[in-house]
Write an enzyme that holds these catalytic residues in place. Sequence first.
Site, short mmCIF file in Angstrom:
data_model
loop_
_atom_site.label_atom_id
_atom_site.label_comp_id
_atom_site.label_asym_id
_atom_site.label_seq_id
_atom_site.Cartn_x
_atom_site.Cartn_y
_atom_site.Cartn_z
N ARG A 138 2.21 6.42 -13.52
CA ARG A 138 3.20 6.56 -12.31
C ARG A 138 4.61 5.85 -13.00
O ARG A 138 4.56 5.30 -14.04
CB ARG A 138 2.71 6.03 -11.15
CG ARG A 138 2.52 4.36 -11.29
CD ARG A 138 2.27 3.86 -9.79
NE ARG A 138 1.59 2.83 -9.93
CZ ARG A 138 1.18 1.89 -9.01
NH1 ARG A 138 1.32 2.47 -7.69
NH2 ARG A 138 1.02 0.74 -9.27
N ASN A 176 9.03 3.79 -5.20
CA ASN A 176 7.86 2.75 -5.00
C ASN A 176 8.29 1.51 -5.88
O ASN A 176 8.28 1.91 -7.15
CB ASN A 176 6.46 3.09 -5.18
CG ASN A 176 5.73 1.92 -5.23
OD1 ASN A 176 5.24 1.54 -6.45
ND2 ASN A 176 4.90 1.47 -4.16
N GLU A 177 8.45 0.53 -5.77
CA GLU A 177 8.75 -0.51 -6.73
C GLU A 177 9.61 -0.09 -7.88
O GLU A 177 9.11 -0.20 -9.06
CB GLU A 177 7.44 -1.28 -7.10
CG GLU A 177 6.83 -1.98 -5.98
CD GLU A 177 5.51 -2.82 -6.34
OE1 GLU A 177 4.94 -2.68 -7.63
OE2 GLU A 177 4.98 -3.52 -5.71
N GLU A 326 3.77 -4.35 1.59
CA GLU A 326 2.52 -4.41 0.99
C GLU A 326 2.09 -5.98 1.00
O GLU A 326 2.78 -6.85 0.39
CB GLU A 326 2.40 -3.90 -0.29
CG GLU A 326 2.81 -2.36 -0.58
CD GLU A 326 2.86 -1.84 -1.90
OE1 GLU A 326 2.07 -2.61 -2.75
OE2 GLU A 326 3.25 -0.83 -2.21
N GLU A 374 -7.07 2.19 -9.69
CA GLU A 374 -6.99 0.67 -8.72
C GLU A 374 -8.43 0.65 -7.87
O GLU A 374 -8.39 0.30 -7.06
CB GLU A 374 -5.70 0.83 -7.98
CG GLU A 374 -4.67 0.76 -8.70
CD GLU A 374 -3.38 0.86 -7.64
OE1 GLU A 374 -3.12 1.82 -7.24
OE2 GLU A 374 -2.65 0.00 -7.92
N TYR A 376 -10.81 -1.29 -8.21
CA TYR A 376 -11.24 -2.44 -8.11
C TYR A 376 -10.49 -3.50 -6.97
O TYR A 376 -10.76 -4.58 -6.67
CB TYR A 376 -11.51 -3.50 -9.27
CG TYR A 376 -12.69 -3.38 -10.09
CD1 TYR A 376 -13.81 -3.98 -9.92
CD2 TYR A 376 -12.96 -2.09 -10.85
CE1 TYR A 376 -15.11 -3.90 -10.42
CE2 TYR A 376 -14.02 -1.97 -11.58
CZ TYR A 376 -15.13 -2.79 -11.16
OH TYR A 376 -16.24 -2.73 -12.06
N HIS A 377 -9.39 -2.84 -6.49
CA HIS A 377 -8.26 -3.74 -5.54
C HIS A 377 -8.99 -3.89 -4.24
O HIS A 377 -9.80 -3.16 -3.65
CB HIS A 377 -7.09 -2.95 -5.67
CG HIS A 377 -5.79 -3.45 -5.25
ND1 HIS A 377 -5.60 -4.11 -3.88
CD2 HIS A 377 -4.76 -3.91 -5.97
CE1 HIS A 377 -4.39 -4.71 -3.89
NE2 HIS A 377 -4.07 -4.67 -5.18
#
Length: 694
Positions: A138, A176-177, A326, A374, A376-377
């Site tokens: 991304r 986003n960010e 977040e 992601e 494992y987040h």
Amino acid sequence: MRLSCSAIATVFTALVFAAIPQLNAQATQYAEKPPLLVGAAWYPEQWPESQWDHDLSLMEAAHIDVVRVGEFAWSTMEPSEGHYDFAWLDRAIALAAKHHICVVLGTPTAAPPAWLTTKYPETLRVDENGVRDEHGNRQQFSFTDPLYRRFARDIAEQMAIHFGHNPDVVGWQLDNEYGNPSFDPTAKAQFHAWLQKKYGTIASLNRHWATAYWSQTYDNFDEIPVREDGENPALLLEWKRFVSDTWKSYSENQIAAIRPHADPRQFITTNTMGWFEGFNEYTVHSVLDIAAWDDYIDSDRYDYLANGAAHDLTRGYKMKNFWVMETEPAFVNWRPTNTPLQKGEVRDMAWQAIGHGAETVEYWQWRSAPNGQEEYHGVLVGADGTPVPVYYEVQQVGKEFAEAGPEIAGTSPHSEVALANDFDSRWAIGFQRHSAGFDPVNEMLAFYKPLRQQSQAVDMISIDTPLDGYKLVELPALNVISQATADRLMAYVRQGGHLLLGPRTGMKDEYDALEPQRQPGPLVDFLGGRVDQFYALDYAVPVSGELGDGTANIWAEQLSVQAPDAKVLLTYGKSNGWLDDRPAVITRSVGKGRITYVGAWLDAATMGRLTQQLLQQAGVQPILPGVPEGVEVCQRSNAEKSVLILINHNTKDEHVGLPEPMRELIGEPGIGSQETVSAVDLPAYGVAVLETQK
Ligand code: GLA
């Protein structure tokens, strides 16, 4: 108490558009009941629709009031060029509303669809070495590319036409960010044009950048290289400013598409990353309605003071309350070892956010995607659709926010002390650290921590913020200083302000060129002293004086006193010969105020004593005296009311006596204790929320 989405929208209306008298009826009918919000990032496009209702029921049971959706869902919203499908999102929003959950819509522009980047590869980002990005991750777009901006504008506009009057949509998150700039030919050409506009002539640029050095002299703007390191620091500084302006115009591109079609009550923001230094947040926030950030612990342990500083930093972007867009449900997936927060710390962090001025705390993410980078987040609900352990802690947060929200509504933190964050200075030091340990953010924190501990409220401000409301202003390392800023600082002191300058202050002008005087540049005469020489340290140097004994580490400046009324507070002991017996801290009373210069990175205890003296001189009292170390005090107030939030960040019980009886707004053992107490006992990670008399 549960509020409808329209009611929650009212809060944002009040927050964002307080000055606009005409609000639609839907937005005003619940004006007296503004809550605090708990939220989660929800990606309905990743799940069969048949599972949505179950997810939303679990959210409602956890007191989740808001979901952020749409972010990254471009390929679902525009499956092929110019063909938009928002029906699924209509259904997701309507179903969320049935569960009393409202929506922040993310524009999906951080994740362009494959059809777009395949057909128009020029929209892809180019790295510093000229390598074009590929699809699959991304943020692979070029932030300057006109075609990308057109696609971004179109999707944002289509979304706004569709959802701009939806009563359950309370606001917008752009992209986003924001992060990586692009070094594609368009970006370079725009940078050259930006420089030409600023400098007018290449001769002017050559003069300010001192390009005779290493034969850098340019004949044309288009000869100027574009890289993020190894270049002339003036070039590097201007590149950062260009990048900041470009993210601002990137935002404006989407704002211009959304705003004409959206109710004024719908805010527009983006989610930022704490101390990220890729661009100037003040520049970008000048076009946003509110600030929002993603609160992740970036080290192995939760350092509550550092985290509080990042909240204050974010609050300072708009000088008003903000959102945590977040935060982690106990752990992330991107640190070398993704150790979890301790049980209780998720709640501790949620209340800390509120204490520092957050209106909302949203968890990333609701439920693990079935696949993807992601897996494992941390989440609130597993891929199987049932709660993971932290869900219940968030549920408690939700109950407490609902309980205390009405009393906290409309309040914000206030402070008599300010600490200036300056991107130009952080960048300039970063380009030429000189001492590897001189991390500009850590140095800010070395000033912030004792200030926060002792005053219990700090505003983190841009250097351009008016200073008159503050009794004490600290500039930890205002490396880059303009004459106009120096003039404002001197006027502030003359009128009664107390000013602390940290090491490396006043060394550079706005072009990152060395000031013709020594440090602190245009403030030398005013201070009545200057820096004779600076030294990088790899050992501790003793200091002593009226602030006691301590050490200087990482950085030490040899000061000299020039005005007879300037006073030395600390002197270096024996070290490298140069520093021996020379002043390390000097202070001078000027007009109705005082200026103090500390030329060393002091050990924490000595910095604490210096802070104590400055607070005393400035007449700043703590909000609640006598609180045990590790118990954080936050106050939010307005003209009518005041709420104290006490958080025990320690791993042992703590007792806090109160100067007057206060009503507990949340309490153990039952949520919503309305008892009036004269002391609170806080278990490890315990929280007390107290209504104080005004
Ligand atoms: C960032 C992003 C999210 C997610 C989280 C994971 O904050 O905005 O999409 O990747 O990190 O921690």
